[in-house]
Design a protein around this motif. Structure first.
Motif, PDB file in Angstrom:
ATOM      1  N   GLY A 177       3.415  -4.560  -4.551  1.00 44.16           N
ATOM      2  CA  GLY A 177       3.051  -3.176  -4.856  1.00 44.16           C
ATOM      3  C   GLY A 177       3.504  -2.739  -6.228  1.00 44.16           C
ATOM      4  N   ARG A 213       2.587  12.998  -9.001  1.00 41.97           N
ATOM      5  CA  ARG A 213       1.760  13.145 -10.201  1.00 41.97           C
ATOM      6  C   ARG A 213       2.589  13.134 -11.476  1.00 41.97           C
ATOM      7  NH1 ARG A 213      -2.709  17.774  -8.379  1.00 41.97           N
ATOM      8  NH2 ARG A 213      -3.519  16.597  -6.568  1.00 41.97           N
ATOM      9  N   PHE A 227       0.912   7.429  -6.449  1.00 46.94           N
ATOM     10  CA  PHE A 227      -0.150   8.355  -6.811  1.00 46.94           C
ATOM     11  C   PHE A 227       0.075   9.750  -6.245  1.00 46.94           C
ATOM     12  CE2 PHE A 227      -2.428   4.339  -7.529  1.00 46.94           C
ATOM     13  CZ  PHE A 227      -2.891   4.585  -8.809  1.00 46.94           C
ATOM     14  N   ARG A 228       0.947   9.884  -5.259  1.00 52.30           N
ATOM     15  CA  ARG A 228       1.278  11.217  -4.770  1.00 52.30           C
ATOM     16  C   ARG A 228       2.265  11.925  -5.672  1.00 52.30           C
ATOM     17  NH1 ARG A 228       1.889  10.572   1.851  1.00 52.30           N
ATOM     18  NH2 ARG A 228      -0.354  10.391   2.290  1.00 52.30           N
ATOM     19  N   ARG A 256       0.833  -1.209   0.000  1.00 46.57           N
ATOM     20  CA  ARG A 256       0.000   0.000   0.000  1.00 46.57           C
ATOM     21  C   ARG A 256       0.860   1.247   0.000  1.00 46.57           C
ATOM     22  NH1 ARG A 256      -4.609   0.218   4.363  1.00 46.57           N
ATOM     23  NH2 ARG A 256      -4.827   2.201   3.253  1.00 46.57           N
ATOM     24  N   ARG A 257       1.991   1.183   0.676  1.00 42.73           N
ATOM     25  CA  ARG A 257       2.908   2.327   0.708  1.00 42.73           C
ATOM     26  C   ARG A 257       3.432   2.632  -0.697  1.00 42.73           C
ATOM     27  NH1 ARG A 257       8.526   3.112   1.832  1.00 42.73           N
ATOM     28  NH2 ARG A 257       8.893   5.081   2.942  1.00 42.73           N
ATOM     29  N   GLU A 258       3.699   1.592  -1.487  1.00 38.68           N
ATOM     30  CA  GLU A 258       4.135   1.813  -2.864  1.00 38.68           C
ATOM     31  C   GLU A 258       3.039   2.486  -3.678  1.00 38.68           C
ATOM     32  OE1 GLU A 258       7.151   1.261  -4.242  1.00 38.68           O
ATOM     33  OE2 GLU A 258       7.802   0.810  -2.197  1.00 38.68           O
ATOM     34  N   TRP A 259       1.798   2.073  -3.476  1.00 40.85           N
ATOM     35  CA  TRP A 259       0.682   2.691  -4.184  1.00 40.85           C
ATOM     36  C   TRP A 259       0.532   4.160  -3.792  1.00 40.85           C
ATOM     37  CZ3 TRP A 259      -3.079   1.419  -7.764  1.00 40.85           C
ATOM     38  CH2 TRP A 259      -2.983   0.125  -8.300  1.00 40.85           C
ATOM     39  N   THR A 260       0.588   4.427  -2.483  1.00 40.04           N
ATOM     40  CA  THR A 260       0.446   5.810  -2.022  1.00 40.04           C
ATOM     41  C   THR A 260       1.557   6.692  -2.570  1.00 40.04           C
ATOM     42  OG1 THR A 260      -0.584   4.984   0.016  1.00 40.04           O
ATOM     43  CG2 THR A 260       0.250   7.247   0.023  1.00 40.04           C
ATOM     44  N   ARG A 261       2.773   6.178  -2.534  1.00 42.03           N
ATOM     45  CA  ARG A 261       3.903   6.947  -3.052  1.00 42.03           C
ATOM     46  C   ARG A 261       3.742   7.213  -4.545  1.00 42.03           C
ATOM     47  NH1 ARG A 261       9.883   4.701  -2.081  1.00 42.03           N
ATOM     48  NH2 ARG A 261       9.428   5.503   0.010  1.00 42.03           N
TER      49      ARG A 261
END
Length: 284
Positions: free
Chosen positions: A124, A38, A35-36, A28-33
């Motif tokens: 991720g 841009r 999409f943040r 999930r951390r990879e996903w958050t990083r």
């Protein structure tokens, strides 16, 4: 009077559940990083699309593939492979950044062990690559460059396997390194030739009517496990085209077997490296 006794969960099951939770958190951390950032999202979609359109349009008249395919049709599976390759590079480079920030050391000293680090990074990164490839194919289908059929289901499964193998390969390179510049140099020196020599940008030459140099090139391309994934990817995107007359076209069983075996071997090597390398724990 009867007494009710409760037994605590075994340490093994508790550690395993904590390990899965840690792996999911890292994924999930990879996903958050992702999409943040841009600019990274935009580059991941636009850059392969530009490559596909520019190379496909510029070389359209100089190439004719099986079933009278133009180069823009031939290069489509190669562009999907390029998306998976770039994602593997950017997803696994975070290992070096996490080590410099101290995050990796805090994960490694936790009781869950080391396998959640590998599982989280691969899960991720490969999920991000899979979604990018899916979005790109949806654009291709909308513009009518390919048709949607039942083969989209095995195609998505194949992309997931290739993405996992690419991210595992990226972990093998990133884990012992402490320099992002060196990581980029090695990845581009290793993965780009691997992609180019997979039949993604030009066909694998046939043994017949080939010069000595073409025979050597063809042999190297046949050894490359990504070549088999590319053949099957091309077959699933264009199921109406008979690729057996184009030279190198192994059966679907051979392509799937080589792709699965290569992904398993690479994942095992990555796990052995992550588990056995202790010197990287103190790299800064």
């Amino acid at each position: 009077m009867s007494t009710i006794t409760t037994s605590d969960p075994t340490p093994g099951s508790t550690t395993a559940s904590a390990g899965f939770a840690a792996a999911w958190m890292l994924a999930r951390r990879e996903w958050t990083r992702f999409f943040r950032q841009r600019n990274r999202v935009t580059a991941a979609i636009v850059q392969p699309l530009l490559f596909w359109l520019l190379f496909g349009t510029g070389l359209r008249g100089s190439f004719t593939g099986a079933g009278d395919q133009s180069f823009i049709e031939f290069f489509l599976p190669g562009t999907v492979g390029l998306i998976l390759l770039f994602t593997a590079i950017f997803a696994t480079i975070s290992v070096i950044e996490d080590r410099r920030e101290g995050f990796m050391q805090s994960v490694l000293v936790s009781p869950v062990g080391r396998w959640p680090v590998l599982a989280g990074k691969v899960l991720g990164g490969s999920a991000i690559a899979w979604v990018q490839a899916l979005f790109f194919l949806l654009l291709v289908y909308v513009f009518g460059a390919a048709t949607v059929g039942w083969t989209i289901v095995p195609l998505m499964l194949l992309l997931a396997i290739v993405a996992a193998g690419m991210c595992s390969l990226g972990m093998i390179v990133a884990w012992p390194m402490d320099s992002t510049q060196g990581f980029h140099a090695i990845m581009m020196l290793g993965l780009m030739p691997m992609w180019l020599l997979s039949g993604s940008f030009f066909p694998i030459p046939a043994w017949s009517d080939s010069s000595f140099g073409q025979m050597i090139l063809g042999g190297i391309m046949r050894i490359n496990p990504l070549s088999y994934a590319m053949v099957e990817m091309r077959r699933l995107i264009y199921p109406e085209v008979d690729f057996s007359a184009a030279g190198f076209a192994p059966s679907s069983m051979v392509c799937w077997s080589v792709t699965l075996l290569a992904t398993i071997v690479i994942s095992i090597l990555a796990w052995r490296l992550v588990r056995g390398s202790r010197s990287v724990d103190v790299l800064v």
